[in-house]
Every structure is written in structure tokens, then in C-alpha cells.
Scaffold this active site. Structure first.
Site, short mmCIF file in Angstrom:
data_model
loop_
_atom_site.label_atom_id
_atom_site.label_comp_id
_atom_site.label_asym_id
_atom_site.label_seq_id
_atom_site.Cartn_x
_atom_site.Cartn_y
_atom_site.Cartn_z
N SER A 112 26.26 -66.78 20.74
CA SER A 112 26.48 -67.74 19.68
C SER A 112 26.10 -67.29 18.17
O SER A 112 25.13 -66.50 18.12
CB SER A 112 25.68 -68.96 20.03
OG SER A 112 25.73 -70.02 19.02
N TYR A 126 18.62 -73.98 23.56
CA TYR A 126 20.11 -73.20 23.37
C TYR A 126 19.81 -72.04 22.33
O TYR A 126 19.96 -70.76 22.62
CB TYR A 126 21.04 -73.88 22.56
CG TYR A 126 22.25 -73.48 22.61
CD1 TYR A 126 23.33 -73.60 23.61
CD2 TYR A 126 22.87 -72.81 21.48
CE1 TYR A 126 24.54 -73.18 23.74
CE2 TYR A 126 24.24 -72.19 21.42
CZ TYR A 126 24.89 -72.44 22.49
OH TYR A 126 26.31 -71.82 22.44
#
Length: 249
Positions: free
Chosen positions: A131, A144
């Protein structure tokens, strides 16, 4: 060659599976929901793609080892992911641990299980779906961001440990991709900030991105395919960032 793709029934995972299948790879969709796996594998088979599926919880070591036994892979795409957004003091500890287990420990253990087959065949490609949050941070996403940052360090070590073989491990790091996971975030942030969903997209999600666009799943699939080609055989331990200029500032 066989490619095992975790989170294989989701937007990114299924796009990669379809792209790989059309390129002639045997693809194995690995995910939690067997009914959905059957549907998605059948959809690929109807397109003439060699497709199978494996029910896999990437937090379950026994399930990981069984998947590797049944479907030893030349290519592993670590794509399974979840999200939870909260300040650290409001973050349930069990939820924090789950995110790390799904997006860092799971990829590590699946890679571990597949490595003997790859080393024996002198060929292996591990592709982590990271990401933009593997290289930058956003508030309220501590687990995350920690997991995605961790993938980069993990990949560097595994690249060094397997540099004696035709093996590479890389992490694709896209900015926001309009998957169901992101659509849930849009709805949640609209409610939290009293904005419309379009305002969330424009003022929050795409605000740092000069090109002002979501990354398409086809871009990720094509980059993953490139990483499996001979022209990328010396590209390893890299973060490949698809961010529309976000990190150029």
C-alpha cells in the site's frame, strides 16, 4: 507455472488471477469463503483459464501448510487484507493483532511454507500487495501502517536469504484502489466527518495525490505480471509505488 493468490476472490486478487490465467498460468484462488471461491474459480474456468481454489485462513498455520502441500507454487501473491481505523487508545488489542497477523505474519508464513519448493526448482516469485501506507503514514491506521511497513523489511531479508537462487520478492504499493474495502472506508469517513462520500473522495482520499485518481486493479495486475517475467529477474526487495505522484512532494 502455478500462482497462488491470497484474498483471491476480492477486487485486486481476482484481477491478478484473471490476468495471470489469461497469460497461461495455473491460478489458485486462496480465501476464506468456500462458496465464493467456487463461484470465482468457475468464472475463471468458463474463460478457459486453468483455475482451482483453496480455503485458506492466513492466520492459521495448519491451513497454510496444507495449502502449500496441495498447491506448491512458483508464484505467491500475498494479497489478503483487512482494515480497522481508530486512535491507538481506542484500538481493540485483538483487532490490532489480527491486522498484523493477516497482513504481515500470514504473508511471512505462507512464503515460508512455499520456499522449499521454489528453492528446489530454482525459481520463485513472491509478490506482496502492500500500500502507499507501506511508505507513508496516515492517522488512525497504526496496525495497517505497521503491517505494510513491515512487509518491506521482511522482503529485504527474504531476498538476501534466497539470493543464491532465481528468486525475487517485491511489494507493490498502490495508493487508494476502489475496492469494497475502500468503499467501506469512504462510507465510514463520510459519516464520521459529516461529509458526502464524494467530498471524502476529493477532500481526504485523493487530496494528497496530484493525479487525483484511484488506482485501477488492472494496473496492479499488470505490474505483478511484469515481476514474473525474465526482464525483472534482478528486481528484488523493492517497493514499487503506484501513487500518482503522492510521494513526489
Amino acid at each position: 507455472m502455478r500462482a497462488v493468490i491470497t484474498g483471491g476472490t476480492g477486487g485486486i486478487g481476482f484481477a491478478i488471477a484473471s490476468h495471470f490465467g489469461k497469460a497461461g498460468y495455473q491460478v489458485v484462488l486462496a480465501d476464506l469463503n468456500e462458496t465464493l471461491l467456487q463461484q470465482k474459480a468457475a468464472e475463471l474456468s468458463q474463460q478457459g483459464i486453468s483455475a482451482d481454489y483453496c480455503v485458506l485462513d492466513v492466520t492459521d498455520q495448519q491451513a497454510i501448510e496444507e495449502c502449500a502441500r496441495r498447491f506448491p507454487a512458483d508464484i505467491v501473491v500475498n494479497n489478503a487484507g483487512i482494515q480497522h481505523v481508530a486512535r491507538l487508545e481506542d484500538f481493540p488489542p485483538e483487532k490490532w493483532a489480527l491486522l498484523i497477523n493477516v497482513m504481515l505474519t500470514g504473508p511471512a508464513m505462507l512464503t515460508r511454507a512455499m520456499l522449499p519448493y521454489m528453492r528446489n526448482n530454482n525459481f520463485g516469485r513472491v509478490i506482496n500487495i502492500g500500500s502507499i501506507h507501506a511508505v507513508i503514514a496516515s492517522p488512525f491506521k497504526s496496525a495497517y501502517v505497521a503491517a505494510k511497513h513491515g512487509l518491506l523489511g521482511f522482503s529485504k531479508v527474504i531476498a538476501l536469504e534466497n539470493a543464491d537462487k532465481n528468486f525475487t520478492i517485491n511489494t507493490i504499493c498502490p495508493a487508494y484502489v476502489k475496492t469494497p474495502l475502500v468503499e467501506q472506508q469512504i462510507a465510514a469517513q463520510a459519516k464520521e466527518h459529516n461529509l458526502t462520500e464524494q467530498q471524502v473522495i476529493e477532500q481526504i482520499m485523493l487530496a494528497p495525490m496530484p493525479q487525483k485518481a484511484f488506482i485501477d486493479v488492472s494496473e496492479i495486475a499488470e505490474m505483478a505480471a511484469f515481476l514474473c517475467q525474465d526482464g525483472a529477474r534482478h528486481m528484488t526487495a523493492q517497493a514499487l509505488i503506484l501513487d500518482g505522484g503522492w510521494t513526489a512532494r
